[in-house]
Design an enzyme around this catalytic site. Structure first.
Site, PDB file in Angstrom:
ATOM      1  CB  THR A  70      -0.927  -0.005   1.224  1.00 26.97           C
ATOM      2  OG1 THR A  70      -1.854  -1.084   1.104  1.00 26.97           O
ATOM      3  CG2 THR A  70      -1.699   1.308   1.336  1.00 26.97           C
ATOM      4  CD  GLN A 177      -3.947 -10.536  -5.369  1.00 28.05           C
ATOM      5  OE1 GLN A 177      -3.694 -11.736  -5.466  1.00 28.05           O
ATOM      6  NE2 GLN A 177      -4.315  -9.986  -4.217  1.00 28.05           N
ATOM      7  CG  HIS A 196       1.210  -9.643   2.498  1.00 29.05           C
ATOM      8  ND1 HIS A 196      -0.092 -10.050   2.547  1.00 29.05           N
ATOM      9  CD2 HIS A 196       1.184  -8.334   2.164  1.00 29.05           C
ATOM     10  CE1 HIS A 196      -0.885  -9.025   2.258  1.00 29.05           C
ATOM     11  NE2 HIS A 196      -0.125  -7.979   2.018  1.00 29.05           N
ATOM     12  CB  CYS A 320     -21.666  -6.616   0.478  1.00 25.24           C
ATOM     13  SG  CYS A 320     -23.362  -6.292   0.945  1.00 25.24           S
TER      14      CYS A 320
END
Length: 460
Positions: A70, A177, A196, A320
């Site tokens: 990030t 990914q 990770h 959600c």
């Protein structure tokens, strides 16, 4: 207990563990110092950078180690935008980027910049043409993930990179990914990744910035990592990250073939053995270890809990949840079903026996959750008595509005309508997706006193 959530965080690779333990004894000193211990630490750091750069496909002096993937994304976007501020303040991203990219975009807009989101098709992929149309004269940076973190769809990085190159716009690729499975197609200007995700330790990110790309690091800087990532390097973790990246790359070709066959089995069985299931994402251009499917009439959290009770650790590609009550931005952009969403991402070494047992328990788990929610199994049509019905599902969360719709659709004649009143944001996505799966017509959304009114016309 089978762990099927490698897309969130892969188990620590054995090579990473060995390298980490060894580096704890050798790499604890300050690599900026000239005495023996410092020189030893510097050798470890330099060797790790060379190994990681080889896997990324860049020069060692183009690669920076950061405190996370990030942080790599945030630093890459802010630095590139600042370096090209004379060009303009326009940013282009895809609608299905990771939240780290979208958060950076939101921060950019809050500071007066502009941002355009490129839409995706139902498989979750952008088109190079659409990306080209989003670029402007004042576009400072474009961002595109190499593969989607929720549905596994691979993006046309090479094609988009060529469009950006022709327009003179640098392209930042989020390769978190995919990097463990192979190099990213050429043409990118900046690249970010996270250890990770491939079996390295957490707390290590990579940021590669090609020579010639205008880049101005933001925030306080020091002399470390070329001024792009302040603070003392975590050398043991960095060494373990580089060693594990090299190890997983060596295994990737064979393991990709093996896991792709297992995922194909899940895709086929989930779509046939369980009624009313939509397998999402591109069936061909996808990551080899990841599959996502959505189940009608199922609450996602309940389904994940039941699978956990059966011994399977899976996640939801959707956000959600009870805390957000909003559907995944990825699934929303794709226009697919968001309720009952399950993401299965197999780590290296997953066995056929584990996958077989998962497929054995899945139908029963889904049926059990549906039964508790009162879902129609199967929905039985009633004699048609009225041309239109209204279902009041206000205050009820998905999948309840969709379940209530399914229960009454047979009570109106062909050509009749059912209007569902709902104040759940997820209904805006799930009701049209239900109509497509059940071959009914979604007539649109209308404002209501509370929430919205979703109109469905019965076709069969």
């Amino acid at each position: 207990m089978p762990y099927f959530d490698a897309a969130s965080s892969a188990p620590l690779h054995p090579v990473a563990r060995q390298a980490l333990l060894a580096a704890l004894d050798e790499g604890w000193a300050d690599p900026a110092r000239l005495y023996r211990e410092g020189r030893r630490a510097r050798l470890l750091l330099d060797a790790a950078r060379e190994a990681a750069a080889e896997a990324v496909g860049c020069r060692p002096d183009e690669l920076t180690f950061t405190s996370s993937g990030t942080r790599a994304v945030h630093s890459g976007i802010s630095g590139a935008l600042a370096g090209r501020r004379r060009v303009g303040r326009h940013l282009v991203v895809s609608a299905v980027e990771h939240s780290s990219v979208l958060h950076s975009a939101a921060a950019h807009e809050a500071q007066g910049g502009t941002c355009a989101e490129v839409p995706v098709d139902r498989a979750g992929a952008v088109s190079a043409t659409a990306y080209g149309e989003a670029l402007r004269e004042d576009t400072a940076l474009a961002c595109l993930q190499s593969a989607n973190h929720e549905v596994g769809t691979e993006q046309p990085v090479a094609e988009v990179a060529e469009v950006c190159r022709a327009a003179g716009v640098p392209l930042l690729v989020d390769a978190a990914q995919s990097l463990g499975w192979g190099p990213v197609p050429s043409g990118w200007s900046l690249l970010a990744a996270s250890a990770h995700k491939w079996g390295g330790p957490s707390g290590v990110g990579l940021l590669a910035v090609r020579k010639g790309v205008r880049f101005a690091p933001q925030g306080a800087a020091d002399e470390r990592e070329s001024g792009r990532s302040a603070g003392f390097e975590n050398i043991p973790a960095v060494v373990a990250a580089a060693a594990s990246l090299r190890a997983v790359r060596a295994e990737a070709a064979a393991e990709s073939v093996r896991l792709r066959a297992l995922v194909d089995r899940i895709r086929a069985t989930a779509g046939s053995a369980v009624p009313d299931v939509e397998v999402v994402g591109d069936p061909v251009r996808r990551l080899p270890h990841l599959v996502t499917f959505s189940c009608l009439y199922v609450d996602g959290e309940a389904l994940l809990h039941e699978l956990d009770q059966e011994g399977f650790s899976v996640s939801s590609g959707s956000s959600c949840t009870s805390s957000t009550l909003t559907p995944s931005h990825v699934l929303k952009a794709m226009g697919v079903l968001s309720e009952g969403n399950v993401r299965v991402s197999l780590p290296t070494g997953t066995t056929e026996e584990d996958v077989d047992r998962f497929l054995q328990v899945l139908p029963g788990v889904v049926a059990g959750v549906r039964k508790r929610l009162g879902a129609p199994v199967p929905p039985a049509p009633s004699p048609a008595t009225t041309a239109s019905l209204v279902v009041d599902a206000l205050g009820k969360r998905c999948p309840i509005p969709v379940i209530e719709l399914a229960k009454v659709i047979g009570e109106v004649p062909v050509g009749g309508t059912v209007t569902v009143l709902s104040d759940d944001e997820a209904a805006r996505l799930d009701i049209p997706a239900w109509c497509e799966m059940r071959e009914q017509e979604y007539a649109g959304e209308e404002p209501a006193d509370q929430g919205s009114a979703y109109v469905v016309r019965r076709l069969s």
